[in-house]
Design an enzyme around this catalytic site. Structure first.
Site, PDB file in Angstrom:
ATOM      1  N   CYS A   3      49.741  37.401  38.469  1.00  0.00           N
ATOM      2  CA  CYS A   3      48.924  37.275  39.687  1.00  0.00           C
ATOM      3  C   CYS A   3      49.405  38.288  40.724  1.00  0.00           C
ATOM      4  CB  CYS A   3      48.988  35.865  40.276  1.00  0.00           C
ATOM      5  SG  CYS A   3      48.090  35.840  41.861  1.00  0.00           S
ATOM      6  N   LYS A  22      41.008  27.915  36.008  1.00  0.00           N
ATOM      7  CA  LYS A  22      41.670  28.678  37.067  1.00  0.00           C
ATOM      8  C   LYS A  22      43.172  28.471  36.944  1.00  0.00           C
ATOM      9  CE  LYS A  22      42.660  30.813  40.905  1.00  0.00           C
ATOM     10  NZ  LYS A  22      42.656  32.301  40.915  1.00  0.00           N
TER      11      LYS A  22
HETATM   12  O1  RRO Z   1      44.100  33.880  42.613  1.00  0.00           O
HETATM   13  C1  RRO Z   1      44.236  35.134  42.617  1.00  0.00           C
HETATM   14  O2  RRO Z   1      44.326  35.794  43.657  1.00  0.00           O
HETATM   15  C2  RRO Z   1      44.306  35.902  41.370  1.00  0.00           C
HETATM   16  C3  RRO Z   1      45.110  35.548  40.303  1.00  0.00           C
HETATM   17 BR1  RRO Z   1      46.064  33.942  40.225  1.00  0.00          BR
HETATM   18  C4  RRO Z   1      45.211  36.416  39.187  1.00  0.00           C
HETATM   19  O3  RRO Z   1      45.906  36.167  38.185  1.00  0.00           O
HETATM   20  N1  RRO Z   1      44.496  37.568  39.228  1.00  0.00           N
HETATM   21  C5  RRO Z   1      43.724  37.915  40.267  1.00  0.00           C
HETATM   22  O4  RRO Z   1      43.107  38.990  40.251  1.00  0.00           O
HETATM   23  N2  RRO Z   1      43.623  37.057  41.330  1.00  0.00           N
END
Ligand code: RRO
Length: 291
Positions: free
Chosen positions: A110, A28
């Site tokens: 993100c 993650k």
């Molecule tokens: O954690 C998120 O909301 C998230 C991330 Br870091 C990302 O790179 N892509 C996404 O769809 N959700």
């Protein structure tokens, strides 16, 4: 492998990925400190994919770094997504000075942190961040890109990426800030950001393929393309490789199906290859034909 964010936040989830038939895994995206993320519901499966606004919930860089060093049966990817330039550089220094021997996936895309635009859509910011990144970080590193939608944008960002010793780009992150509505209740389906969130799955496969193809064509051949977006079966995997992907990540479908997705997709891909008379990936990788 999994797509970052899917089944890779906790130790138990990562242990499952290690035991799975995936060739490797990615953690993650991490920040310097633990983050709770956005309020729930923040991930919803949709008929043709998914919508999420997780908001970068994670256990902090130290956890993912130590996990990666300890469990090195699979040389994995460590995803990093600092909310500022300083945070990214501090995390990279930590990884540089550690025994980590895998690859770093720097997340420039993100879409869900309130008030923080996707770095990959700001070309000047991307260039200056990469200049600083490569001045401190000397181990193998690539970037996770947002999807682009304009031919000129592909050319502009590729020209910047080609100036750096990147090992790979991952195309694509979710399509940011889509809106899914439940018609019966006349409501949005996720709580954060009034329902706006990143879209994954079938909805985004044509966009993902376009991005894989563009970057495969425009980037220096030393920069490999990792395909991500709408891979549900062997045919999707085949199409990503035909566009030029060297590795594949499965996100939404892994959430829906669990670890058996890896074996099934691989089996289906092998079947397609057999039918077409291909014995290796190199027989068709990047060989998409135009009319
Ligand atoms: O954690 C998120 O909301 C998230 C991330 Br870091 C990302 O790179 N892509 C996404 O769809 N959700």
């Amino acid at each position: 492998m999994n797509a970052s964010g899917v089944w890779c936040r906790t130790e138990a989830e990562l242990d499952e990925l290690i035991k799975s038939s995936a060739s490797t895994f990615v953690t993650k995206s991490s920040t310097l400190e633990f983050r709770e993320g956005n309020p729930e519901p923040r991930y919803v499966d949709l008929e043709l994919g998914s919508i999420n606004s997780m908001g970068l919930p994670n256990l902090g860089i130290d956890f993912y770094l130590n996990y990666s060093i300890k469990n090195n049966q699979k040389e994995n990817f460590l995803s990093v997504a600092g909310l500022t330039r300083e945070e990214n550089l501090e995390m990279l220094e930590k990884v540089q000075n550690s025994e980590f021997s895998g690859l770093l996936e720097l997340n420039l895309s993100c879409p869900n942190v309130i008030g923080k635009p996707q770095v990959g859509y700001d070309f000047d910011a991307t260039k200056s961040l990469l200049e600083e990144v490569f001045s401190v970080y000397k181990k193998p590193l690539g970037v996770k890109l947002p999807p682009y939608f304009d031919i000129v944008h592909f050319q502009q960002i590729a020209e910047i990426l080609n100036q750096f010793p990147l090992k790979f780009v991952t195309c694509v992150n979710s399509i940011g800030n889509g809106l899914f509505i439940d018609t019966d209740s006349e409501k949005v389906v996720i709580k954060p950001k009034n329902g706006f969130g990143g879209i994954g799955g079938k909805y985004i496969k044509p966009t993902a393929l376009a991005n894989v193809r563009q970057f495969y064509t425009l980037l220096n051949p030393e920069i490999k393309v990792i395909g991500c977006g709408g891979i549900e079966n062997g045919k999707d995997a085949f199409e990503h490789i035909l566009c030029g992907a060297s590795m594949l990540q499965v996100g939404t479908q892994l959430m829906k199906e669990g670890m058996s997705a890896f074996d099934r997709i691989e089996k289906e891909l092998r079947e397609i290859m057999k039918q077409k008379g291909y014995s290796t990936i190199e027989d068709f990788k990047g060989k998409l034909q135009s009319l």
